[in-house]
Write a protein that holds these residues in place. Sequence first.
Motif, PDB file in Angstrom:
ATOM      1  N   ALA A 248      36.276  43.390  44.517  1.00  0.00           N
ATOM      2  CA  ALA A 248      37.142  43.659  43.389  1.00  0.00           C
ATOM      3  C   ALA A 248      38.668  43.238  43.428  1.00  0.00           C
ATOM      4  O   ALA A 248      39.175  42.297  42.728  1.00  0.00           O
ATOM      5  CB  ALA A 248      37.058  45.036  42.742  1.00  0.00           C
ATOM      6  N   ASP A 249      39.317  43.614  44.784  1.00  0.00           N
ATOM      7  CA  ASP A 249      40.619  43.314  44.840  1.00  0.00           C
ATOM      8  C   ASP A 249      40.752  41.659  45.078  1.00  0.00           C
ATOM      9  O   ASP A 249      41.674  41.188  44.665  1.00  0.00           O
ATOM     10  CB  ASP A 249      40.899  44.021  46.288  1.00  0.00           C
TER      11      ASP A 249
ATOM     12  N   TYR B   2      41.553  45.102  37.344  1.00  0.00           N
ATOM     13  CA  TYR B   2      40.079  45.321  37.628  1.00  0.00           C
ATOM     14  C   TYR B   2      39.417  45.520  36.298  1.00  0.00           C
ATOM     15  O   TYR B   2      39.779  46.180  35.616  1.00  0.00           O
ATOM     16  CB  TYR B   2      40.222  46.446  38.517  1.00  0.00           C
ATOM     17  N   SER B   3      38.147  44.944  36.454  1.00  0.00           N
ATOM     18  CA  SER B   3      37.197  45.266  35.461  1.00  0.00           C
ATOM     19  C   SER B   3      36.344  46.427  35.863  1.00  0.00           C
ATOM     20  O   SER B   3      36.008  47.320  35.243  1.00  0.00           O
ATOM     21  CB  SER B   3      36.309  44.097  35.053  1.00  0.00           C
TER      22      SER B   3
ATOM     23  N   SER C 147      31.006  53.195  37.646  1.00  0.00           N
ATOM     24  CA  SER C 147      31.948  53.926  37.240  1.00  0.00           C
ATOM     25  C   SER C 147      32.957  53.340  36.383  1.00  0.00           C
ATOM     26  O   SER C 147      33.120  52.174  36.364  1.00  0.00           O
ATOM     27  CB  SER C 147      32.888  54.042  38.578  1.00  0.00           C
ATOM     28  N   SER C 148      33.605  54.037  35.617  1.00  0.00           N
ATOM     29  CA  SER C 148      34.491  53.609  34.523  1.00  0.00           C
ATOM     30  C   SER C 148      35.892  53.886  34.821  1.00  0.00           C
ATOM     31  O   SER C 148      36.883  53.997  33.948  1.00  0.00           O
ATOM     32  CB  SER C 148      34.171  54.113  33.017  1.00  0.00           C
ATOM     33  N   ILE C 149      36.265  53.953  36.188  1.00  0.00           N
ATOM     34  CA  ILE C 149      37.475  54.190  36.683  1.00  0.00           C
ATOM     35  C   ILE C 149      38.661  53.331  35.954  1.00  0.00           C
ATOM     36  O   ILE C 149      39.690  53.562  36.178  1.00  0.00           O
ATOM     37  CB  ILE C 149      37.606  54.514  38.100  1.00  0.00           C
ATOM     38  N   PHE C 150      38.169  51.892  36.021  1.00  0.00           N
ATOM     39  CA  PHE C 150      39.456  50.847  35.545  1.00  0.00           C
ATOM     40  C   PHE C 150      39.176  50.819  34.184  1.00  0.00           C
ATOM     41  O   PHE C 150      39.693  49.603  33.643  1.00  0.00           O
ATOM     42  CB  PHE C 150      38.976  49.897  36.402  1.00  0.00           C
TER      43      PHE C 150
ATOM     44  N   VAL D 224      37.202  40.006  35.965  1.00  0.00           N
ATOM     45  CA  VAL D 224      38.495  40.493  36.011  1.00  0.00           C
ATOM     46  C   VAL D 224      38.760  40.929  34.605  1.00  0.00           C
ATOM     47  O   VAL D 224      38.310  40.549  33.640  1.00  0.00           O
ATOM     48  CB  VAL D 224      39.656  39.790  36.588  1.00  0.00           C
ATOM     49  N   GLN D 225      39.998  41.807  34.387  1.00  0.00           N
ATOM     50  CA  GLN D 225      40.073  42.348  33.030  1.00  0.00           C
ATOM     51  C   GLN D 225      41.659  42.031  32.525  1.00  0.00           C
ATOM     52  O   GLN D 225      42.440  42.208  33.209  1.00  0.00           O
ATOM     53  CB  GLN D 225      40.060  44.061  32.959  1.00  0.00           C
TER      54      GLN D 225
END
Lengths: 422, 422
Positions: free
Chosen positions: A248-249, A351-352, A366-369, A396-397
Motif C-alpha cells: 500500500a505504501d 491509502y485506499s 479493514s476499513s482503517i483508511f 489509492v484514494q
Amino acid sequence: MTVMLSACALAAAVRSGDLTPAEVAARCAAAINAREKEIRAFTALNLEAMQAGAQRAGLAATPLAGLPVGVKDVYDTVDFPTTYGSRIYAHHRPAADAAVVRMIARAGGLVPGKTTTTEFAFTAPATTRNPHRTGHTPGGSSSGSAAAVAAGMLPLAIGSQTAGSVIRPASFCGVTGFKPSFKLIPMLGSRTFSWSLDTLGLFAAGVEDVAFGASAITGRPLTVDPTARLPRLAVIRTPRASSASPDADAALTTAARAAEKGRATVREITLPPEVESADDAHAIVQGYEAALALADEWDRHRGQLSPQLVAYLEQATTVTPEAYDAARRVTRLARNAFADLVEGFDAVLTYSAPGEAPEGLASTGSSIFNRLWTLLGAPCVNVAGLTGASGLPIGVQIVGRFGRDRAALTAAAFVEKAIRAA
Amino acid sequence: MTVMLSACALAAAVRSGDLTPAEVAARCAAAINAREKEIRAFTALNLEAMQAGAQRAGLAATPLAGLPVGVKDVYDTVDFPTTYGSRIYAHHRPAADAAVVRMIARAGGLVPGKTTTTEFAFTAPATTRNPHRTGHTPGGSSSGSAAAVAAGMLPLAIGSQTAGSVIRPASFCGVTGFKPSFKLIPMLGSRTFSWSLDTLGLFAAGVEDVAFGASAITGRPLTVDPTARLPRLAVIRTPRASSASPDADAALTTAARAAEKGRATVREITLPPEVESADDAHAIVQGYEAALALADEWDRHRGQLSPQLVAYLEQATTVTPEAYDAARRVTRLARNAFADLVEGFDAVLTYSAPGEAPEGLASTGSSIFNRLWTLLGAPCVNVAGLTGASGLPIGVQIVGRFGRDRAALTAAAFVEKAIRAA
C-alpha cells in the motif's frame, strides 16, 4: 484478465448508433451467464426482464442510454427480493423502490438484479469471490457491486459506505469506487446501519465512467472537468500509516510520483490533532446509531443475527447519548479543521486500503483508511491501476472537500491518467 | 371540557402504587371507547393487546411506567397496519418496527394503536375532528395524536413535523406539542417526506408531561430544570405577523405580559434578513426532497394520490439540484445567524399558528409560523392554556437554540405556569 465494461464507451456507442441498448444488455447478460457461477456477485437476477426493458423506444437518448446498473441488496426494490444480507429478510419483498432505484429508472438505466452485501452492510461476509483471484475476498460490504464491475458483468453498480464499504472493495477488485459527499444521493429506501454515516456510492471501470454514472443518475454536473488546472495534491499518510502494508505504501508513493511527473503540485502534510482524533468518533457514532437502526431485529430476531453482529450490538447498546453527542461535536470540529487544512489543495491523496485483498472469504478486510473520511462526509474516489507484490489490485484514494465532488473526481481522473502514463 | 391525562401524574401514581399499569390502560381504553367514534383519532386500535401488555411484571418500574403512547401512522409497526395516510398502503404491514416504536417498548410504553395522519403527512386531511369543537379541524399532519391527547384518550402520543405538523395541531387542540432539535429522536422506519426537515415530535397534556415522555423514550435528561434561572425571552413577531389573527396576536401579548409578571426578562426583537429570507428556502428544500421521497408512488401509483399532492409534486419535480443546493446554503447561514441572534436569551416566544382552529375538515390550517423554525432545526414547544375569541384553544410557541432542548422545555414550562397564574 477480464476486460471491464466502460460505461462512457458503451453510452457513446449507443448514442452514435454503433450499439443498441439491447446489444449492451445482451453483452452484460452473456458476461453474467459466463462468470456469475464462479463470482457469486448477485442475490437476484432477471436477465430476461433487463433484455425486454432494453427494447423500449427512446432509451438510447436517456442520460444512462439504457446501461445496466447493479443495485446492492441494501436498497429496496419492488421487482426483486431484498434481503439486506440477512436471513431475517430472506423472503422480504419491499412495497416501494428506494429513491435511487427510481432515479436510475428515470435516467434510463436497467437493473438486471441485486448485488450481494454483507449482513446489514456490516462485517459478516457474502459469498462473493474476488474476480482477480477467487480464493480472496472482494472486500465488503458492497461486495457484489465491486465484483460485478471487476468481472466485466456490469458497467455500473450502486453500493453504500458506512466505514469503508465502497473504497475498500473497489481497491481489492481493481475498479473505480466513488463515495460522494454525504447525502449527495439520497439513501431513502435503503436499510440504515448508521444514518449519519451511510452514504450511497458507485462502482465503474474508470474515473470517467463513475463520474458519468453519478451525473446521469443525479442530474448534477459531475463529469470530469476538462478545463481544470493541474491539481495541487496533499499526500496524507495519517498516524495509522503503520497499518499500511509495504504494498500500500509503495502504491501511494508510485501514485504521488506519477502525479508529480504529470506536473501536479504534490506536498506531504500531516493531519492536525482535531482531525486525527475524530477517527475514534466514528465507532461511537456508528455504534449508537446501529443499536437503534437494528432495534427491531435485536428485540425480535436476535437468534437470526450473525455472532459478530450480536457481539457488535452488545457493545453498541452501551454507547450513551452523552458519548454520542460528544462524538458528534468532535466530528463537527474535525470537519471545519479539515476544510481549513485542505484550503489551497484540490484534493488529498492517501491509502485506499491496507494492502491487497486478503486471502479467504471469512473477512472482508479493514476499513482503517476509510472511516475518518466517511465521518467527515468528504467525497472519496478509489483510483485503480496499480498492483501489489502478488499481482492483485491495490488502489489509492483521492479525498476531496465536502460538496466539491466534481473537483475530487477531476483530481482522481488526473491521478488515474498519471498512473497509466508512468 | 374533557380532562386530559397527565403523563407525569399517571406515572407518579403508578410508581407510588396508587394505580397499576393495568388500571391506567383500562382508563385509556374506557376513554377511547367513549370518544373515538366522535373524534376518529385512530387508524388502528388493539385495546385488548394493550390491556394484556399492561399485566407484565415489572412494568411500573420502567421509565414510561406502562403508560399508553399513541403512534402516528407514518411510523412503521409490525403489530398494526401502517398506511401513511395513503390509499396505496391501505393494506400495508411493515416487516419491522420504526426505531421509536422499539424505543417506546424498551422504555415500558404500551402502544394501543396508530393515530391518523394526513396523506404522507402532507395536506390531504384525515377524518379526525377537533375534540374542542368537532366541526373544526384538529390541524395536521399529526391530527390523531393531537386529538387523542386533547380528548383525554391518551397521556402521550408521537407525531412528526416537516413544516408545522406538531406545533399547529397542538395549538388547535390545546395540548402541549414538542418538536425537538432535528434528529434528536431517530426517524428510522418512518415514511419520509423530506429527510432534511422531518422531525419526530411528541404530544402530552402539559409541558412537564411532554418533557417526561421525551426523557423516558430517549434516555436523555430532558425533564424541566427546577434550578433554572428566570428566563430571558425574545419575542419575535416576524414580518409574517400580518398573517396572525387578532386572536393570535392577543395570545402572544398575553403570554409575554404573563412572563414579565412572572419576572422573566422579555424583549421584542426582529429577525435579521439572513434568517427571515430562509423562510423561502423551506419550500425549495421540501419540494426537492419530496419529489424523490415519493418517486415510487409518483411513477407507479399516481392515480391513487390526492389531487393536491399530485399538484404539489408536479411543481416539486421542477426544483433543480442547483436551487436545492442554494437553499441549503441559505439554511446554513440562517442557522448561524439565528444562533448569534438569540445569544443572550434562553428562548424565543412567538406565534404557534395564525389563530384558532379553522372551521371545517377540508384543510388542516397554515404552517406559516412553523416552517422557518423547522428548517433551522430548532426545538419548538407549543404552550397551551389560552383561548381565542370563539373559545377555542390558541397556543404560543417557545423556540430554543439547536441542541438546547431542555432549556426550551424549561422556558416553556415557565411560560405555561405564568399564563395559568395571570
